[in-house]
Design a protein around this motif. Structure first.
Motif, PDB file in Angstrom:
ATOM      1  N   GLN A  61       0.832  -1.201   0.000  1.00  0.00           N
ATOM      2  CA  GLN A  61       0.000   0.000   0.000  1.00  0.00           C
ATOM      3  C   GLN A  61       0.867   1.251   0.000  1.00  0.00           C
ATOM      4  N   ALA A  62       1.906   1.243   0.801  1.00  0.00           N
ATOM      5  CA  ALA A  62       2.824   2.386   0.849  1.00  0.00           C
ATOM      6  C   ALA A  62       3.509   2.583  -0.502  1.00  0.00           C
ATOM      7  N   ASN A  63       3.853   1.487  -1.175  1.00  0.00           N
ATOM      8  CA  ASN A  63       4.469   1.578  -2.503  1.00  0.00           C
ATOM      9  C   ASN A  63       3.516   2.213  -3.505  1.00  0.00           C
ATOM     10  N   HIS A  64       2.232   1.868  -3.421  1.00  0.00           N
ATOM     11  CA  HIS A  64       1.246   2.455  -4.328  1.00  0.00           C
ATOM     12  C   HIS A  64       1.068   3.953  -4.054  1.00  0.00           C
ATOM     13  N   VAL A  65       1.097   4.346  -2.790  1.00  0.00           N
ATOM     14  CA  VAL A  65       1.004   5.770  -2.444  1.00  0.00           C
ATOM     15  C   VAL A  65       2.217   6.509  -3.013  1.00  0.00           C
ATOM     16  N   ASP A  66       3.403   5.930  -2.855  1.00  0.00           N
ATOM     17  CA  ASP A  66       4.627   6.537  -3.385  1.00  0.00           C
ATOM     18  C   ASP A  66       4.545   6.686  -4.902  1.00  0.00           C
ATOM     19  N   LEU A  67       4.083   5.640  -5.569  1.00  0.00           N
ATOM     20  CA  LEU A  67       3.954   5.676  -7.020  1.00  0.00           C
ATOM     21  C   LEU A  67       2.966   6.750  -7.452  1.00  0.00           C
ATOM     22  N   LEU A  68       1.841   6.843  -6.776  1.00  0.00           N
ATOM     23  CA  LEU A  68       0.849   7.872  -7.108  1.00  0.00           C
ATOM     24  C   LEU A  68       1.404   9.284  -6.921  1.00  0.00           C
ATOM     25  N   GLN A  69       2.179   9.485  -5.869  1.00  0.00           N
ATOM     26  CA  GLN A  69       2.781  10.808  -5.649  1.00  0.00           C
ATOM     27  C   GLN A  69       3.669  11.189  -6.832  1.00  0.00           C
ATOM     28  N   LYS A  70       4.493  10.255  -7.275  1.00  0.00           N
ATOM     29  CA  LYS A  70       5.382  10.518  -8.409  1.00  0.00           C
ATOM     30  C   LYS A  70       4.578  10.750  -9.686  1.00  0.00           C
ATOM     31  N   GLN A  71       3.533   9.960  -9.882  1.00  0.00           N
ATOM     32  CA  GLN A  71       2.725  10.087 -11.089  1.00  0.00           C
ATOM     33  C   GLN A  71       1.966  11.408 -11.125  1.00  0.00           C
ATOM     34  N   ILE A  72       1.540  11.897  -9.983  1.00  0.00           N
ATOM     35  CA  ILE A  72       0.827  13.174  -9.932  1.00  0.00           C
ATOM     36  C   ILE A  72       1.746  14.310 -10.384  1.00  0.00           C
ATOM     37  N   ILE A  73       2.996  14.266  -9.975  1.00  0.00           N
ATOM     38  CA  ILE A  73       3.957  15.291 -10.408  1.00  0.00           C
ATOM     39  C   ILE A  73       4.122  15.249 -11.924  1.00  0.00           C
ATOM     40  N   ILE A  74       4.277  14.041 -12.468  1.00  0.00           N
ATOM     41  CA  ILE A  74       4.446  13.894 -13.910  1.00  0.00           C
ATOM     42  C   ILE A  74       3.163  14.276 -14.638  1.00  0.00           C
ATOM     43  N   LEU A  75       2.019  13.882 -14.094  1.00  0.00           N
ATOM     44  CA  LEU A  75       0.730  14.229 -14.691  1.00  0.00           C
ATOM     45  C   LEU A  75       0.595  15.744 -14.828  1.00  0.00           C
ATOM     46  N   ARG A  76       0.974  16.441 -13.802  1.00  0.00           N
ATOM     47  CA  ARG A  76       0.903  17.905 -13.819  1.00  0.00           C
ATOM     48  C   ARG A  76       1.803  18.485 -14.907  1.00  0.00           C
TER      49      ARG A  76
END
Length: 119
Positions: A61-76
C-alpha cells in the motif's frame, strides 16, 4: 516557447500513466476499509494507554502511495505541456496550476517521460 515533447508523446504518456494510476487507486480503495479498522484499533489502544505495534499501511500500500505521488507530479507536467500545445497562454496556464510563468517555461523546455514502474 519550444516544447520538447510532441503532442503525440504527451498523449501517449498520459494514457499510459492514467491506466497505471487507476490500478494503484483500485488497490488503495480496497485497502481503505482495512486501514480504517487499524485506525480504530490503534485509537482504542491509545485511549487505554496501550501501544499496538501495527503498521497503518502494508508495504504494498505504501508503494502504491509513493507511485501515485510521483505520477501526480508527472501528470501535472504533462498537463502543463498539453495546455501550452493546445494554445493556452503561459500566464493562464501558470494561474491554473498555481505556478509561476517561469515554471511553465521550465516544464515546457524539458522532456517529460513516463515509464511504468514495476510493483
Amino acid at each position: 516557447m519550444m516544447l520538447v515533447n510532441t503532442n503525440e508523446d504527451n498523449l501517449d504518456n498520459l494514457e499510459l500513466m492514467l491506466g497505471s494510476m487507476e490500478q494503484s487507486i483500485a488497490v488503495l480503495a480496497t485497502a481503505i476499509p482495512e486501514m480504517k479498522k487499524r485506525l480504530m484499533v490503534t485509537r482504542l489502544a491509545w485511549t487505554n494507554g496501550m501501544q499496538t505495534h501495527s503498521q497503518m499501511m502494508t508495504q504494498m500500500q505504501a508503494n502504491h502511495v509513493d507511485l501515485l505521488q510521483k505520477q501526480i507530479i508527472i501528470l501535472r507536467k504533462i498537463a502543463i505541456q498539453l495546455d501550452i500545445q493546445n494554445g493556452i497562454g503561459g500566464r493562464d496556464v501558470a494561474l491554473n496550476y498555481n505556478v509561476t510563468q517561469s515554471r511553465v517555461s521550465q516544464v515546457c523546455s524539458a522532456p517529460v517521460s513516463w515509464q511504468p514502474v514495476d510493483q
